[in-house]
Design an enzyme around this catalytic site. Sequence first.
Site, mmCIF file in Angstrom:
data_model
loop_
_atom_site.group_PDB
_atom_site.id
_atom_site.type_symbol
_atom_site.label_atom_id
_atom_site.label_comp_id
_atom_site.label_asym_id
_atom_site.label_seq_id
_atom_site.Cartn_x
_atom_site.Cartn_y
_atom_site.Cartn_z
ATOM 1 N N LEU A 1 115.203 -26.962 31.659
ATOM 2 C CA LEU A 1 114.922 -25.933 30.694
ATOM 3 C C LEU A 1 113.504 -26.181 30.196
ATOM 4 C CD1 LEU A 1 118.518 -25.267 29.079
ATOM 5 C CD2 LEU A 1 117.283 -24.320 31.115
ATOM 6 N N PHE B 1 112.775 -25.763 43.612
ATOM 7 C CA PHE B 1 111.864 -25.019 42.776
ATOM 8 C C PHE B 1 111.032 -26.026 41.690
ATOM 9 C CE2 PHE B 1 114.953 -21.894 44.172
ATOM 10 C CZ PHE B 1 114.367 -20.882 44.907
ATOM 11 N N LYS C 1 103.680 -25.447 36.949
ATOM 12 C CA LYS C 1 102.939 -24.695 37.754
ATOM 13 C C LYS C 1 101.640 -23.788 37.240
ATOM 14 C CE LYS C 1 105.919 -20.725 35.949
ATOM 15 N NZ LYS C 1 106.715 -19.592 36.394
ATOM 16 N N SER D 1 102.868 -23.087 48.147
ATOM 17 C CA SER D 1 101.963 -21.964 47.716
ATOM 18 C C SER D 1 100.806 -21.894 48.742
ATOM 19 C CB SER D 1 101.464 -22.465 46.219
ATOM 20 O OG SER D 1 100.287 -21.763 46.074
ATOM 21 N N TYR E 1 97.441 -28.914 40.486
ATOM 22 C CA TYR E 1 98.692 -28.170 40.858
ATOM 23 C C TYR E 1 98.681 -28.071 42.593
ATOM 24 C CZ TYR E 1 101.226 -24.070 41.986
ATOM 25 O OH TYR E 1 101.872 -23.026 42.607
ATOM 26 N N LYS F 1 101.236 -29.574 45.984
ATOM 27 C CA LYS F 1 101.887 -28.897 46.826
ATOM 28 C C LYS F 1 101.559 -29.292 48.254
ATOM 29 C CE LYS F 1 103.893 -25.859 44.087
ATOM 30 N NZ LYS F 1 105.406 -26.049 43.657
ATOM 31 N N ASN G 1 98.617 -15.470 34.488
ATOM 32 C CA ASN G 1 98.641 -14.671 35.626
ATOM 33 C C ASN G 1 98.690 -13.132 35.496
ATOM 34 O OD1 ASN G 1 100.847 -16.942 36.853
ATOM 35 N ND2 ASN G 1 99.456 -16.668 38.003
ATOM 36 N N GLY H 1 87.303 -20.897 39.954
ATOM 37 C CA GLY H 1 87.919 -21.333 40.824
ATOM 38 C C GLY H 1 88.741 -20.311 41.622
ATOM 39 N N ASP H 2 88.398 -18.912 41.091
ATOM 40 C CA ASP H 2 89.085 -17.738 42.064
ATOM 41 C C ASP H 2 88.349 -17.561 43.300
ATOM 42 O OD1 ASP H 2 91.150 -16.974 40.226
ATOM 43 O OD2 ASP H 2 89.980 -15.446 39.237
HETATM 44 N N1 UFG Z 1 93.180 -11.938 36.794
HETATM 45 C C1 UFG Z 1 92.514 -11.180 35.835
HETATM 46 N N2 UFG Z 1 92.563 -11.071 34.646
HETATM 47 C C2 UFG Z 1 93.572 -11.674 34.335
HETATM 48 C C3 UFG Z 1 94.496 -12.702 34.940
HETATM 49 C C4 UFG Z 1 94.034 -12.697 36.404
HETATM 50 O O1 UFG Z 1 91.311 -10.354 36.328
HETATM 51 O O2 UFG Z 1 94.089 -11.823 33.103
HETATM 52 C C5 UFG Z 1 92.864 -11.781 38.101
HETATM 53 C C6 UFG Z 1 92.308 -12.907 38.794
HETATM 54 O O3 UFG Z 1 91.024 -13.169 38.778
HETATM 55 C C7 UFG Z 1 92.848 -13.084 40.300
HETATM 56 C C8 UFG Z 1 94.172 -11.937 40.302
HETATM 57 O O4 UFG Z 1 93.828 -11.372 39.054
HETATM 58 O O5 UFG Z 1 91.881 -12.294 41.226
HETATM 59 C C9 UFG Z 1 95.462 -12.908 40.320
HETATM 60 O O6 UFG Z 1 95.415 -13.706 39.492
HETATM 61 P P1 UFG Z 1 96.720 -14.648 39.106
HETATM 62 O O7 UFG Z 1 96.190 -15.669 38.056
HETATM 63 O O8 UFG Z 1 97.707 -13.856 38.884
HETATM 64 O O9 UFG Z 1 96.999 -15.302 40.462
HETATM 65 P P2 UFG Z 1 95.915 -16.419 41.425
HETATM 66 O O10 UFG Z 1 96.054 -15.705 42.519
HETATM 67 O O11 UFG Z 1 95.049 -16.866 40.325
HETATM 68 O O12 UFG Z 1 97.212 -17.556 41.524
HETATM 69 C C10 UFG Z 1 98.065 -17.781 42.298
HETATM 70 C C11 UFG Z 1 99.433 -18.408 42.055
HETATM 71 C C12 UFG Z 1 99.105 -19.804 41.953
HETATM 72 C C13 UFG Z 1 98.383 -20.390 42.928
HETATM 73 C C14 UFG Z 1 97.121 -19.725 43.095
HETATM 74 C C15 UFG Z 1 96.024 -20.105 44.220
HETATM 75 O O13 UFG Z 1 99.899 -17.974 40.730
HETATM 76 O O14 UFG Z 1 100.363 -20.449 41.797
HETATM 77 O O15 UFG Z 1 97.451 -18.152 43.529
HETATM 78 O O16 UFG Z 1 96.600 -19.796 45.439
HETATM 79 F F1 UFG Z 1 98.158 -21.711 42.847
#
Ligand code: UFG
Length: 334
Positions: A34, A81, A85, A125, A150, A154, A200, A295-296
């Site tokens: 939890l 799970f 994360k 992932s 993270y 994985k 996210n 990192g995106d």
């Molecule tokens: N984004 C925004 N604004 C926000 C949040 C996200 O524009 O406030 C954009 C991000 O730049 C990205 C997209 O929305 O382009 C998705 O972002 P998320 O954070 O929701 O997801 P990610 O793809 O970055 O992350 C996911 C998983 C992680 C994994 C990662 C890399 O959540 O567990 O992919 O594979 F590690």
Amino acid sequence: MSRILLSGGAGYIGSHTAVELLNEGFEVVIADNLYNAEKSVIDRIEEITGKSVTFYEIDVCDKSAVDALLDKENIDAVIHFAGYKAVGESVQKPLMYYRNNIDATLTLLESMKEHNVKRFIFSSSATVYGPFNAIPYVETMKIGDCTSPYGTTKLMIEKILDDVAATDKELSVVSLRYFNPIGAHPSGLIGEKPSGIPNNLMPYITQTAKGIRECLTVFGDDYDTPDGTCIRDYIHVVDLAKGHVAALKYALNHAGSTPINLGSGKGTSVFELIKTFERVNNIKLNYKVGPRRDGDIAAFYADAALAKKLLNWETHQTLEDSCRDSWNWECKNK
Ligand code: UFG
């Protein structure tokens, strides 16, 4: 009938998987400390399914607690799970991530070995593909170069699982490489509950729509994509949960270590997701474009063919379903 242990089963993906397993006639035992979930989720799983769940409030890094559980319960398979994360937090606290995520997996595997439990499904992932592979991501690609601790946990765990499966021919391991899970159970009883400010996209959208956050920032609109925003493969969490049931059935009949993508195979941009959310829920979202997030990756999505071939699984829920269910969950639970 099989009895399945879900480590971290009170969390977002674990709870939806528990529901789908119970609907398919499996018995479910949940072990969760939890740390990032609430006890009430167990009652809600029972409310949705009309079936009971056996719950242990334990940390799966605690070997004696896991041993006691496996001594008592007659477990046929483990779906793992449990783990930290948050990508950003893992960069700040790498030791915490490596210690917890690796330790939990090793502890489960050791105890399983001692109790002769031979099936293991792992929450991996898409991040294991790193930033250099071409899209769509295919399971045969070389993995690595993860951009966060993270992600590296994985990657390391997948490697550990390959090595362990190579020495035990009866062991069956499936590493499910999730793309971007969104949505919630249509009942609105379970869903994603981020602690603090969401990292996210979808929880940030729903919290902005609700007025909890003032404005959503789109992280960059100057990527080399059709509308300039990043592209991801969003998958409804109920589809994802059903993917676990399919993987479990596969693992009951096949030995070895197999990585499988769970994605829709379709890419959606940030702007497309925002527009779909607004249209489906008849809401105007307050958003602005900001700088890129470190990192995106510009664009990635799954090649979903292997899941179809091995598991006979594919997604059925649409982006519209995901947007509607995420909003329904946000409205019912605040
Ligand atoms: N984004 C925004 N604004 C926000 C949040 C996200 O524009 O406030 C954009 C991000 O730049 C990205 C997209 O929305 O382009 C998705 O972002 P998320 O954070 O929701 O997801 P990610 O793809 O970055 O992350 C996911 C998983 C992680 C994994 C990662 C890399 O959540 O567990 O992919 O594979 F590690």
